[in-house]
Design a protein around this motif. Structure first.
Motif, PDB file in Angstrom:
ATOM      1  N   ASN A 192       0.826  -1.210   0.000  1.00 35.13           N
ATOM      2  CA  ASN A 192       0.000   0.000   0.000  1.00 35.13           C
ATOM      3  C   ASN A 192       0.863   1.264   0.000  1.00 35.13           C
ATOM      4  O   ASN A 192       0.520   2.263  -0.646  1.00 35.13           O
ATOM      5  CB  ASN A 192      -0.924  -0.001   1.217  1.00 35.13           C
ATOM      6  N   TYR A 227       2.161   1.797  -3.542  1.00 32.81           N
ATOM      7  CA  TYR A 227       1.131   2.358  -4.429  1.00 32.81           C
ATOM      8  C   TYR A 227       0.990   3.855  -4.188  1.00 32.81           C
ATOM      9  O   TYR A 227       0.947   4.649  -5.135  1.00 32.81           O
ATOM     10  CB  TYR A 227      -0.218   1.672  -4.208  1.00 32.81           C
ATOM     11  N   GLU A 228       0.914   4.232  -2.923  1.00 35.09           N
ATOM     12  CA  GLU A 228       0.731   5.648  -2.601  1.00 35.09           C
ATOM     13  C   GLU A 228       1.922   6.478  -3.071  1.00 35.09           C
ATOM     14  O   GLU A 228       1.755   7.593  -3.569  1.00 35.09           O
ATOM     15  CB  GLU A 228       0.539   5.814  -1.093  1.00 35.09           C
ATOM     16  N   HIS A 259      -7.457   4.657  -1.981  1.00 34.82           N
ATOM     17  CA  HIS A 259      -6.985   3.534  -1.152  1.00 34.82           C
ATOM     18  C   HIS A 259      -7.461   2.213  -1.755  1.00 34.82           C
ATOM     19  O   HIS A 259      -8.488   1.664  -1.337  1.00 34.82           O
ATOM     20  CB  HIS A 259      -7.512   3.672   0.280  1.00 34.82           C
ATOM     21  N   THR A 295      -6.135  -0.804  -1.507  1.00 38.34           N
ATOM     22  CA  THR A 295      -5.951  -1.801  -0.431  1.00 38.34           C
ATOM     23  C   THR A 295      -5.594  -3.218  -0.891  1.00 38.34           C
ATOM     24  O   THR A 295      -4.881  -3.922  -0.189  1.00 38.34           O
ATOM     25  CB  THR A 295      -7.195  -1.907   0.488  1.00 38.34           C
ATOM     26  N   ASN A 296      -6.104  -3.681  -2.039  1.00 35.10           N
ATOM     27  CA  ASN A 296      -5.796  -5.052  -2.454  1.00 35.10           C
ATOM     28  C   ASN A 296      -5.724  -5.131  -3.982  1.00 35.10           C
ATOM     29  O   ASN A 296      -5.871  -4.129  -4.686  1.00 35.10           O
ATOM     30  CB  ASN A 296      -6.833  -6.038  -1.905  1.00 35.10           C
ATOM     31  N   TYR A 301      -6.358  -2.426  -7.151  1.00 28.25           N
ATOM     32  CA  TYR A 301      -5.347  -2.038  -8.144  1.00 28.25           C
ATOM     33  C   TYR A 301      -5.852  -2.318  -9.560  1.00 28.25           C
ATOM     34  O   TYR A 301      -5.688  -1.503 -10.470  1.00 28.25           O
ATOM     35  CB  TYR A 301      -4.047  -2.809  -7.916  1.00 28.25           C
TER      36      TYR A 301
END
Length: 213
Positions: A152, A155-156, A190, A192-193, A197
């Protein structure tokens, strides 16, 4: 001091009989008073210096943070400007490149999770006692949480801002566009999983291929 003189006047008969001892005791007392005063003053001075040093460090940190925020803001403004000024072809290329990177990122972390899951199953089969099984379970659960946090955070750090900028730019150019997932905007923030994505990548790809060139 006045009380000291009064006391000396009252006890002068005693003092006059042993003046040398009195002088020694007085010197010791005044010496102790001096040492205590010096210790107190030194302690206060050191505390003041420490407080000033802490204040300087905080001011320096605030200054560094302000410079960092300013640098980030300038980079963000530059990135926004490039997206806004992109023609349809450039915007499409930028979006599809990001889609590719997000999917590669997702697949890489998915392989890591699968490897972790296989290692957990093998370790659980080898565990003989209940204590060993619990320890194995705790270890791989913590490992799974660690990988999730790293995923996570990556990704951010790498995709979140670019994905949102491209999404907003496409929405401004296609006001009638309707995403397939009504919660897609939350997933941009967000995901998250892996489903999140994938949803972000699919939505960006769909917009990139929908906008007329």
């Amino acid at each position: 001091m006045e009380k000291l003189f009064e006391y000396m006047a009252k006890e002068w008969s005693v003092v006059s009989q042993a003046p040398f001892a009195f002088l020694i005791i007085s010197a010791i007392i005044f010496g102790l008073v001096y040492l205590v005063s010096k210790w107190h003053f030194t302690g206060t001075l050191n505390e003041t210096k420490a407080a000033n040093e802490t204040l300087r460090e905080r001011l320096l940190l605030k200054s560094e943070q302000a410079e960092s925020y300013k640098e980030r803001a300038l980079k963000y403004d530059d990135k926004v400007q490039k997206v806004i000024e992109s023609d349809s072809i450039s915007l499409r290329e930028r979006a599809l490149e990001l889609v590719k990177s997000i999917r590669e990122f997702s697949e890489r972390h998915k392989r890591e999770d699968q490897h972790n899951s296989q290692a957990q199953q093998a370790a659980m089969r080898k565990a003989k006692t209940e204590e060993e099984k619990n320890a194995t379970w705790d270890y791989f659960t913590n490992e799974m949480m660690r990988l999730g946090s790293e995923r996570n955070a990556e990704y951010e750090r790498r995709f979140r801002i670019d994905a949102i900028l491209l999404r907003d730019e496409y929405r401004s150019r296609m006001p009638d566009y309707e995403p397939l997932d009504q919660h897609i905007d939350m997933l941009y923030e967000h995901p998250t999983n892996y489903f999140g994505y994938s949803a972000v990548a699919d939505d960006l790809e769909r917009m990139a291929k929908t906008l007329k060139q």
